[in-house]
Structure formats: structure tokens, C-alpha cells
Design a protein around this motif. Structure first.
Motif, PDB file in Angstrom:
ATOM      1  N   GLY A 150       4.313   5.385  -5.435  1.00 54.26           N
ATOM      2  CA  GLY A 150       4.528   5.173  -6.858  1.00 54.26           C
ATOM      3  C   GLY A 150       3.541   5.951  -7.714  1.00 54.26           C
ATOM      4  N   LEU A 151       2.270   5.955  -7.319  1.00 52.94           N
ATOM      5  CA  LEU A 151       1.269   6.686  -8.085  1.00 52.94           C
ATOM      6  C   LEU A 151       1.548   8.186  -8.058  1.00 52.94           C
ATOM      7  N   ALA A 152       1.979   8.683  -6.900  1.00 50.64           N
ATOM      8  CA  ALA A 152       2.304  10.111  -6.800  1.00 50.64           C
ATOM      9  C   ALA A 152       3.498  10.458  -7.700  1.00 50.64           C
ATOM     10  N   LYS A 153       4.522   9.607  -7.686  1.00 51.95           N
ATOM     11  CA  LYS A 153       5.704   9.859  -8.515  1.00 51.95           C
ATOM     12  C   LYS A 153       5.369   9.708 -10.002  1.00 51.95           C
ATOM     13  N   PRO A 167      -6.917  -1.909 -11.354  1.00 56.06           N
ATOM     14  CA  PRO A 167      -7.088  -0.862 -10.343  1.00 56.06           C
ATOM     15  C   PRO A 167      -5.937   0.140 -10.292  1.00 56.06           C
ATOM     16  N   VAL A 168      -4.695  -0.322 -10.504  1.00 53.81           N
ATOM     17  CA  VAL A 168      -3.562   0.606 -10.474  1.00 53.81           C
ATOM     18  C   VAL A 168      -3.632   1.550 -11.671  1.00 53.81           C
ATOM     19  N   ALA A 169      -3.916   0.996 -12.839  1.00 54.83           N
ATOM     20  CA  ALA A 169      -4.028   1.824 -14.039  1.00 54.83           C
ATOM     21  C   ALA A 169      -5.148   2.852 -13.894  1.00 54.83           C
ATOM     22  N   LEU A 170      -6.303   2.426 -13.406  1.00 52.23           N
ATOM     23  CA  LEU A 170      -7.434   3.347 -13.273  1.00 52.23           C
ATOM     24  C   LEU A 170      -7.158   4.424 -12.236  1.00 52.23           C
ATOM     25  N   GLU A 171      -6.455   4.068 -11.166  1.00 52.27           N
ATOM     26  CA  GLU A 171      -6.121   5.064 -10.152  1.00 52.27           C
ATOM     27  C   GLU A 171      -5.159   6.106 -10.721  1.00 52.27           C
ATOM     28  N   LEU A 172      -4.189   5.650 -11.505  1.00 52.78           N
ATOM     29  CA  LEU A 172      -3.263   6.596 -12.121  1.00 52.78           C
ATOM     30  C   LEU A 172      -3.984   7.476 -13.136  1.00 52.78           C
ATOM     31  N   PRO A 196       0.804  -1.226   0.000  1.00 50.77           N
ATOM     32  CA  PRO A 196       0.000   0.000   0.000  1.00 50.77           C
ATOM     33  C   PRO A 196       0.837   1.275   0.000  1.00 50.77           C
ATOM     34  N   ASP A 197       1.900   1.301   0.801  1.00 53.39           N
ATOM     35  CA  ASP A 197       2.736   2.500   0.850  1.00 53.39           C
ATOM     36  C   ASP A 197       3.487   2.687  -0.468  1.00 53.39           C
ATOM     37  N   GLY A 198       3.999   1.579  -1.023  1.00 51.39           N
ATOM     38  CA  GLY A 198       4.691   1.659  -2.303  1.00 51.39           C
ATOM     39  C   GLY A 198       3.758   2.100  -3.413  1.00 51.39           C
ATOM     40  N   ARG A 199       2.525   1.616  -3.357  1.00 50.27           N
ATOM     41  CA  ARG A 199       1.540   2.004  -4.378  1.00 50.27           C
ATOM     42  C   ARG A 199       1.226   3.492  -4.294  1.00 50.27           C
ATOM     43  N   HIS A 246       2.459  10.303 -11.355  1.00 52.20           N
ATOM     44  CA  HIS A 246       1.703  11.513 -11.694  1.00 52.20           C
ATOM     45  C   HIS A 246       2.654  12.670 -11.970  1.00 52.20           C
ATOM     46  N   GLN A 247       3.655  12.823 -11.109  1.00 54.30           N
ATOM     47  CA  GLN A 247       4.648  13.877 -11.304  1.00 54.30           C
ATOM     48  C   GLN A 247       5.387  13.702 -12.625  1.00 54.30           C
ATOM     49  N   ALA A 248       5.747  12.455 -12.930  1.00 52.36           N
ATOM     50  CA  ALA A 248       6.476  12.181 -14.170  1.00 52.36           C
ATOM     51  C   ALA A 248       5.630  12.518 -15.388  1.00 52.36           C
ATOM     52  N   ILE A 249       4.356  12.128 -15.373  1.00 47.94           N
ATOM     53  CA  ILE A 249       3.476  12.429 -16.499  1.00 47.94           C
ATOM     54  C   ILE A 249       3.325  13.944 -16.655  1.00 47.94           C
ATOM     55  N   SER A 250       3.201  14.664 -15.551  1.00 50.61           N
ATOM     56  CA  SER A 250       3.085  16.120 -15.605  1.00 50.61           C
ATOM     57  C   SER A 250       4.344  16.766 -16.171  1.00 50.61           C
ATOM     58  N   ALA A 251       5.477  16.085 -15.978  1.00 47.74           N
ATOM     59  CA  ALA A 251       6.759  16.594 -16.477  1.00 47.74           C
ATOM     60  C   ALA A 251       7.074  16.093 -17.883  1.00 47.74           C
ATOM     61  N   LYS A 252       6.086  15.524 -18.575  1.00 46.38           N
ATOM     62  CA  LYS A 252       6.220  15.038 -19.954  1.00 46.38           C
ATOM     63  C   LYS A 252       7.171  13.850 -20.070  1.00 46.38           C
ATOM     64  N   GLN A 253       7.288  13.071 -18.983  1.00 41.66           N
ATOM     65  CA  GLN A 253       8.123  11.875 -18.989  1.00 41.66           C
ATOM     66  C   GLN A 253       7.242  10.642 -19.139  1.00 41.66           C
ATOM     67  N   CYS A 254       7.881   9.483 -19.343  1.00 46.68           N
ATOM     68  CA  CYS A 254       7.154   8.226 -19.526  1.00 46.68           C
ATOM     69  C   CYS A 254       7.141   7.403 -18.249  1.00 46.68           C
ATOM     70  N   VAL A 255       6.095   6.616 -18.074  1.00 48.01           N
ATOM     71  CA  VAL A 255       5.982   5.682 -16.952  1.00 48.01           C
ATOM     72  C   VAL A 255       5.567   4.325 -17.494  1.00 48.01           C
ATOM     73  N   VAL A 256       5.854   3.281 -16.740  1.00 52.63           N
ATOM     74  CA  VAL A 256       5.359   1.940 -17.054  1.00 52.63           C
ATOM     75  C   VAL A 256       4.327   1.562 -16.004  1.00 52.63           C
ATOM     76  N   LEU A 257       3.179   1.077 -16.459  1.00 53.07           N
ATOM     77  CA  LEU A 257       2.068   0.764 -15.578  1.00 53.07           C
ATOM     78  C   LEU A 257       1.453  -0.574 -15.952  1.00 53.07           C
ATOM     79  N   PRO A 258       0.847  -1.250 -14.972  1.00 52.63           N
ATOM     80  CA  PRO A 258       0.136  -2.490 -15.297  1.00 52.63           C
ATOM     81  C   PRO A 258      -1.196  -2.175 -15.956  1.00 52.63           C
ATOM     82  N   THR A 259      -1.644  -3.073 -16.836  1.00 52.16           N
ATOM     83  CA  THR A 259      -3.025  -3.031 -17.315  1.00 52.16           C
ATOM     84  C   THR A 259      -3.582  -4.440 -17.172  1.00 52.16           C
ATOM     85  N   ASP A 260      -4.819  -4.636 -17.585  1.00 57.01           N
ATOM     86  CA  ASP A 260      -5.426  -5.953 -17.477  1.00 57.01           C
ATOM     87  C   ASP A 260      -4.911  -6.911 -18.538  1.00 57.01           C
ATOM     88  N   THR A 261      -4.246  -6.409 -19.567  1.00 56.03           N
ATOM     89  CA  THR A 261      -3.719  -7.276 -20.622  1.00 56.03           C
ATOM     90  C   THR A 261      -2.222  -7.505 -20.404  1.00 56.03           C
TER      91      THR A 261
END
Length: 224
Positions: free
Chosen positions: A16-19, A127-132, A10-13, A21-36
């Protein structure tokens, strides 16, 4: 500095989501889980961020990424001429493994590549993808791998291929979760009156026709 966050904790999640979000706002790329499979994501409205995503994958503008959205209502703000049949498929299979291609809203200031005025939308069932996505808004997301290589089923596999081109890796365990091989989403072209399957994947043709009987298969021609 590239960082991996354990989203099974939970703490890592939360961190991680906060970081991410910051990366996306800074025009950087992130890797995230999806259902596929795991995806590499960037701000859909930043041409710079999308160009960085395509470069990380080794992909040109001729293969624009789809856009992941946090809720079905977002579709109405990004697409025009959405038919009742397309809405029925979205209602039936979102969140889930269905991507729908629409005519894009012409007023949007984005550059996803050579889209010919279309946009491919999907709401992932993760859930992680939707939260992000709830934090960032629509994201351009493609499978987290170098073009021509197998899609990553974990963030660790993605990092082996994408390395420092990604700012934040969100690790949430294997995707799909139950050890099955990664299956891409099914893609349906909804830009004309007759919906047509472009690629079969997580949702099969029988399931689609259970909602919209007139959906064409990928190798079928319209009957007139």
C-alpha cells in the motif's frame, strides 16, 4: 483503478505504501490514517494535485489544506520567521495534534490555494502517515470527507464519501485508535510575535501555556 490496502497486515502495508507513493508521484490523491482522523493527501508542490484534492472534497481555494511533514527539520525549509516560541511548541507537541501557521518560504513553487503567503504545518503522530511522508516528502492533507460531512475515522468511511476521486486508500483501523471521537488538531497562528490559537482541538490551551505561557486563546485580545 481505486484500491484499498490493509495496512494492519505487514505485506499489505508495504504494498500500500509503495502504491500510495506512486500515486502521489503521479499527482493523484490518496487516503491515509493520521493520529486525529483519516486524511486525503496530495503532492504539496503540485498545483494540479492540490486542485484535485480540493475538488474531491468539494472545497474552494479559500480553504487551503495544511501540509503534513515527516520530521521537524522540514519546517525550516518550508517556513520563514519561525520564532523560538513556535519552535518550542513544535518540539513539545510534534509528532502530534498541533498545526502551526507560518509565513511560507517565498521561493517555494507551490499553490495550496488562497493562503495569503502562509502555510499550516503539522507532523502527525501516526506510523503509517510518517512512513508515507518519508517516501513522498511534504503532502497537502485535509480531512478525508466531503466538505460539510463528518470526518472519516476509517479508510472505508472515507471511500464512501470520496469514491473514485482517490487512487489509493490505506486502511489501518479506526483513528483515533481507542474508539474516541475524532478530534481535529489544534491550530496556532505563529505568524506574529504573539502566538494565537485559531482552533482548539487535540492539544488544549493549558498544555500550550505549559510550554509558552503567553499563547493567546481563540477569543482573547492582546494586552498592551
Amino acid at each position: 483503478m481505486t484500491t484499498t490496502f490493509d495496512c494492519t497486515d505487514p505485506d499489505g502495508r508495504s504494498e500500500g505504501l509503495a502504491k500510495a507513493h506512486q500515486a502521489i508521484s503521479a499527482k493523484q490523491c490518496v487516503v491515509l490514517p493520521t493520529d486525529t482522523v483519516y486524511g486525503i493527501g496530495a503532492d504539496a508542490f503540485s498545483p494540479q494535485a492540490v486542485a484535485t484534492l480540493l475538488a474531491a472534497k468539494g472545497r474552494g481555494r479559500s480553504m487551503p489544506p495544511p501540509v503534513l511533514i515527516p520530521r521537524m527539520q522540514t519546517m525550516e525549509g518550508l517556513a520563514v520567521d519561525v520564532s523560538d516560541d513556535a519552535r518550542a511548541l513544535a518540539k513539545a507537541f510534534w509528532p502530534g495534534g498541533l498545526t502551526l501557521i507560518f509565513h511560507a518560504q517565498p521561493s517555494l513553487t507551490w499553490d495550496l490555494g488562497d493562503t495569503l503567503g502562509t502555510v499550516a504545518l503539522r507532523m502527525p503522530d501516526d506510523p503509517v502517515a510518517l512512513e508515507l511522508l518519508a517516501l513522498t516528502g511534504p503532502m497537502a492533507v485535509s480531512s478525508a470527507n466531503r466538505t460539510g460531512n463528518p470526518a472519516a475515522r476509517t479508510a472505508a468511511e472515507a471511500r464512501e464519501q470520496l469514491a473514485e476521486s482517490v487512487e489509493v486508500y490505506l486502511e489501518a483501523g479506526p483513528r483515533p485508535e481507542h474508539g474516541a471521537a475524532g478530534v481535529p488538531s489544534t491550530i496556532v497562528d505563529a505568524t506574529s510575535d504573539i502566538l494565537r490559537v485559531v482552533r482548539l482541538g487535540a492539544v488544549d490551551l493549558e498544555q500550550l501555556r505549559g510550554v509558552v505561557p503567553g499563547v493567546q486563546g481563540p477569543d482573547e485580545d492582546a494586552a498592551f
